[in-house]
Design a protein around this motif. Structure first.
Motif, PDB file in Angstrom:
ATOM      1  N   LYS A 107       0.870  -1.181   0.000  1.00  0.00           N
ATOM      2  CA  LYS A 107       0.000   0.000   0.000  1.00  0.00           C
ATOM      3  C   LYS A 107       0.903   1.226   0.000  1.00  0.00           C
ATOM      4  O   LYS A 107       1.899   1.249   0.714  1.00  0.00           O
ATOM      5  CB  LYS A 107      -0.874   0.015   1.258  1.00  0.00           C
ATOM      6  CG  LYS A 107      -1.929  -1.066   1.314  1.00  0.00           C
ATOM      7  CD  LYS A 107      -2.720  -0.969   2.618  1.00  0.00           C
ATOM      8  CE  LYS A 107      -3.659  -2.148   2.791  1.00  0.00           C
ATOM      9  NZ  LYS A 107      -4.757  -2.184   1.800  1.00  0.00           N
ATOM     10  N   ASP A 165      -7.041  -4.158  10.830  1.00  0.00           N
ATOM     11  CA  ASP A 165      -7.485  -5.137   9.840  1.00  0.00           C
ATOM     12  C   ASP A 165      -7.855  -6.476  10.497  1.00  0.00           C
ATOM     13  O   ASP A 165      -8.153  -7.444   9.823  1.00  0.00           O
ATOM     14  CB  ASP A 165      -6.408  -5.319   8.762  1.00  0.00           C
ATOM     15  CG  ASP A 165      -6.987  -5.691   7.409  1.00  0.00           C
ATOM     16  OD1 ASP A 165      -8.202  -5.478   7.199  1.00  0.00           O
ATOM     17  OD2 ASP A 165      -6.223  -6.210   6.571  1.00  0.00           O
ATOM     18  N   ASP A 183      -2.178  -7.747  -1.788  1.00  0.00           N
ATOM     19  CA  ASP A 183      -2.994  -6.926  -0.880  1.00  0.00           C
ATOM     20  C   ASP A 183      -4.427  -7.472  -0.759  1.00  0.00           C
ATOM     21  O   ASP A 183      -5.189  -7.049   0.105  1.00  0.00           O
ATOM     22  CB  ASP A 183      -3.014  -5.475  -1.369  1.00  0.00           C
ATOM     23  CG  ASP A 183      -3.422  -4.496  -0.279  1.00  0.00           C
ATOM     24  OD1 ASP A 183      -3.529  -4.928   0.896  1.00  0.00           O
ATOM     25  OD2 ASP A 183      -3.637  -3.309  -0.593  1.00  0.00           O
ATOM     26  N   GLY A 218     -11.714  -1.923   0.265  1.00  0.00           N
ATOM     27  CA  GLY A 218     -11.906  -0.480   0.213  1.00  0.00           C
ATOM     28  C   GLY A 218     -13.161  -0.150  -0.590  1.00  0.00           C
ATOM     29  O   GLY A 218     -13.828   0.847  -0.335  1.00  0.00           O
TER      30      GLY A 218
HETATM   31  N1  BES Z   1      -7.752  -4.602   4.522  1.00  0.00           N
HETATM   32  C1  BES Z   1      -7.907  -4.155   3.191  1.00  0.00           C
HETATM   33  C2  BES Z   1      -9.258  -3.465   2.960  1.00  0.00           C
HETATM   34  C3  BES Z   1      -9.512  -2.173   3.682  1.00  0.00           C
HETATM   35  C4  BES Z   1      -9.242  -0.954   3.103  1.00  0.00           C
HETATM   36  C5  BES Z   1     -10.094  -2.186   4.947  1.00  0.00           C
HETATM   37  C6  BES Z   1      -9.516   0.222   3.777  1.00  0.00           C
HETATM   38  C7  BES Z   1     -10.365  -1.013   5.616  1.00  0.00           C
HETATM   39  C8  BES Z   1     -10.085   0.186   5.037  1.00  0.00           C
HETATM   40  C9  BES Z   1      -7.827  -5.334   2.243  1.00  0.00           C
HETATM   41  O1  BES Z   1      -6.940  -6.344   2.609  1.00  0.00           O
HETATM   42  C10 BES Z   1      -7.345  -4.805   0.937  1.00  0.00           C
HETATM   43  O2  BES Z   1      -6.232  -4.356   0.882  1.00  0.00           O
HETATM   44  N2  BES Z   1      -8.177  -4.886  -0.098  1.00  0.00           N
HETATM   45  C11 BES Z   1      -7.842  -4.432  -1.389  1.00  0.00           C
HETATM   46  C12 BES Z   1      -8.283  -5.468  -2.378  1.00  0.00           C
HETATM   47  C13 BES Z   1      -7.789  -5.233  -3.782  1.00  0.00           C
HETATM   48  C14 BES Z   1      -6.289  -5.408  -3.835  1.00  0.00           C
HETATM   49  C15 BES Z   1      -8.466  -6.218  -4.687  1.00  0.00           C
HETATM   50  C16 BES Z   1      -8.565  -3.096  -1.620  1.00  0.00           C
HETATM   51  O3  BES Z   1      -9.711  -2.958  -1.206  1.00  0.00           O
HETATM   52  O4  BES Z   1      -7.946  -2.218  -2.205  1.00  0.00           O
END
Ligand code: BES
Ligand code: MN
Ligand code: ZN
Length: 467
Positions: free
Chosen positions: A247, A258, A317, A347
């Protein structure tokens, strides 16, 4: 918070009145012209006798339990600001007494929550006692339940707020063992060899890049083994850096939360145990740390689960679904008939719904029950579709499925991915709580920081199932 029901015997620091705009003339309050009944407005009236705190509620016909929780939270912080130690909240009579008393208690306990254990000078809680007028036993019972649910929510807030360098997967597992020691729940933890033996592919893959090793945590609370089992599955990433798909470009401190899904599972089972609920639940927590390192999982990596499914890790991610898959497979082995997973998964869900609603997916029966539980507790969910056409988005050239969906609809493709690991005969729902995991600023009964979202909806869902 000490709670009693005898205004006759106790003197209190203040009285709290929840005032509706259309009922002002009925309140018998001095200084009536200065009372603010607009929603969210507060005032303090100091007299010769006990001071009165008023909280505006807007129009009486539109008031729901959540409004009362928010108003009570706000009033409680005002009381703390005055450094008062006790309050007599007067139930306003908009809703049934049980509902009002419970909402006020939840709002006041949760509204004065703070996470300041790492500050040099933690502020002492001044408000420690609520005194209600005498009520019947049913209301006292509702208040007891409210206290349990509020404290379980605080447990989840504490876990979620804990910094990532302190709450590692092993620390979370040790905490859970310790917390349920000498209760009716039993805890089992799998680490290292046990994870390998059980082919927990997701945890082993996601956890590869960290010296702080993954854990699988099982919390079992079963009061009648002959009856069906409900599995509550929680995502437990104690930190999600994104891994090699790091990220970037923003403060990712939030990713210490998380594991908020797993905190919700711990809190919900804590409440069910405390309430001595007759039920059969198992909490399944997949805990790991997602970091970039020479030994990290690689974008493009191919992994295989014990059910045969191969996955292309297109993006490291999208790790939550990888570890949840282990827990969902395990829930099948346990023959759970109902499965609810809860995760800070995408997200995209937060983008779509913001901070008050989690996205919910899955079978109608489970979704509807959860929706009711959410409406009653204030842990709101909103249903999303799972269109078959979107399966296309998850196609991989060299594996059965990719861990990211092409294009838009990221919350939906994540749910479709998870569904592949749910048994045919299992009634399943998935709650994506990326939005409501955290409050950006203090409002109502949610002080800034982790909200403890999920505890109350999950506990209420189980309470509502007849087992
Ligand atoms: N833990 C994150 C999602 C998240 C983002 C939770 C913001 C709380 C606030 C998850 O592991 C993630 O990184 N998801 C990615 C998925 C994508 C790579 C397909 C996302 O949502 O960007
Ligand atoms: Mn991630
Ligand atoms: Zn994550």
């Amino acid at each position: 918070m000490k709670i009693s029901f005898d205004t006759e015997k106790h003197s209190v620091s203040c009285v709290v009145r929840f005032v509706a705009a259309d009922k002002l003339s009925t309140y018998n309050l001095p200084f009536l012209h200065d009372v603010h009944a607009k929603k969210g407005e507060t005032a303090i009236f100091r007299m010769d006798a006990t001071p009165i705190v008023t909280v505006g509620m807007g129009t009486s016909t539109k008031i729901c339990a959540e409004d009362l929780r928010n108003a009570a939270g706000q009033a409680a912080r005002l009381i703390e600001h005055e450094e008062w130690s006790s309050a007599n909240p007067v139930l306003p009579g908009f809703l049934p007494q049980e509902a009002e008393a419970a909402a006020v208690v939840e709002g006041m306990i949760l509204g004065t929550y703070r996470f300041d254990r790492y500050k040099a000078q933690p502020t002492l809680q001044s408000l420690t006692e609520l005194v209600f007028a005498e009520v019947d036993k049913a209301v006292e019972k509702a208040v007891h339940k409210a206290v349990v649910l509020a404290n379980a929510t605080i447990l989840a807030r504490d876990l979620s707020n804990e910094p990532p360098n302190i709450l590692r997967p092993s620390v979370l597992s040790e905490f859970v063992i310790e917390h349920f020691k000498d209760t009716q729940a039993s805890v089992t933890v799998f680490a290292e060899d046990e994870l390998v033996k059980r082919q927990m592919t997701g945890l082993l893959t996601v956890g590869k890049g960290s010296t702080h090793r993954p854990r699988f945590i099982e919390i079992r609370y079963v009061t009648d083994p002959k009856k069906p089992l409900i599995a509550l599955v929680g995502k437990g990433l104690t930190f999600d850096s994104g891994g090699i798909s790091l990220k970037s470009g923003r403060d990712i401190s939030d990713m210490r939360m998380d594991m908020a899904g797993s905190a919700a599972v711990v809190g919900a089972i804590d409440a069910l145990v405390q309430l001595q609920t007759p039920c059969n639940v198992v909490g399944l927590i997949a805990a790991a740390e997602n970091l970039p390192d020479a030994s990290s999982m690689l974008p493009g990596e191919l992994i295989q689960y014990p059910n045969g499914v191969t996955v292309q890790v297109a993006n490291t991610d999208a790790e939550g679904r990888l570890v949840l898959a282990d827990a969902l497979i395990y829930a099948q082995q346990l023959k759970a008939t109902k499965v609810v997973d809860i995760a800070t998964l995408t997200g995209a869900a937060a983008q779509a719904l913001g901070f008050r609603y989690a996205a919910i997916f899955g079978e109608d029966s489970v979704v509807n029950d959860l929706r009711n539980a959410g409406d009653n507790t204030g842990d709101y969910v909103w249903p999303f579709p799972m269109p078959q056409e979107y399966e296309e988005k998850l196609k991989s050239v060299y594996a059965d499925v990719s861990n990211i969906g092409k294009g838009s609809g990221g919350a939906i493709t994540a749910a479709l991915f998870l569904r592949r690991f749910v048994g045919e005969s299992q009634a399943w729902a998935h709650v994506d709580m990326a939005g409501p995991m955290e409050a950006e600023s203090t409002e109502g009964y949610r002080p800034a920081g982790a909200t403890g979202y999920g505890v109350r909806i999950l506990a209420q869902y189980v309470l509502d199932q007849d087992v």
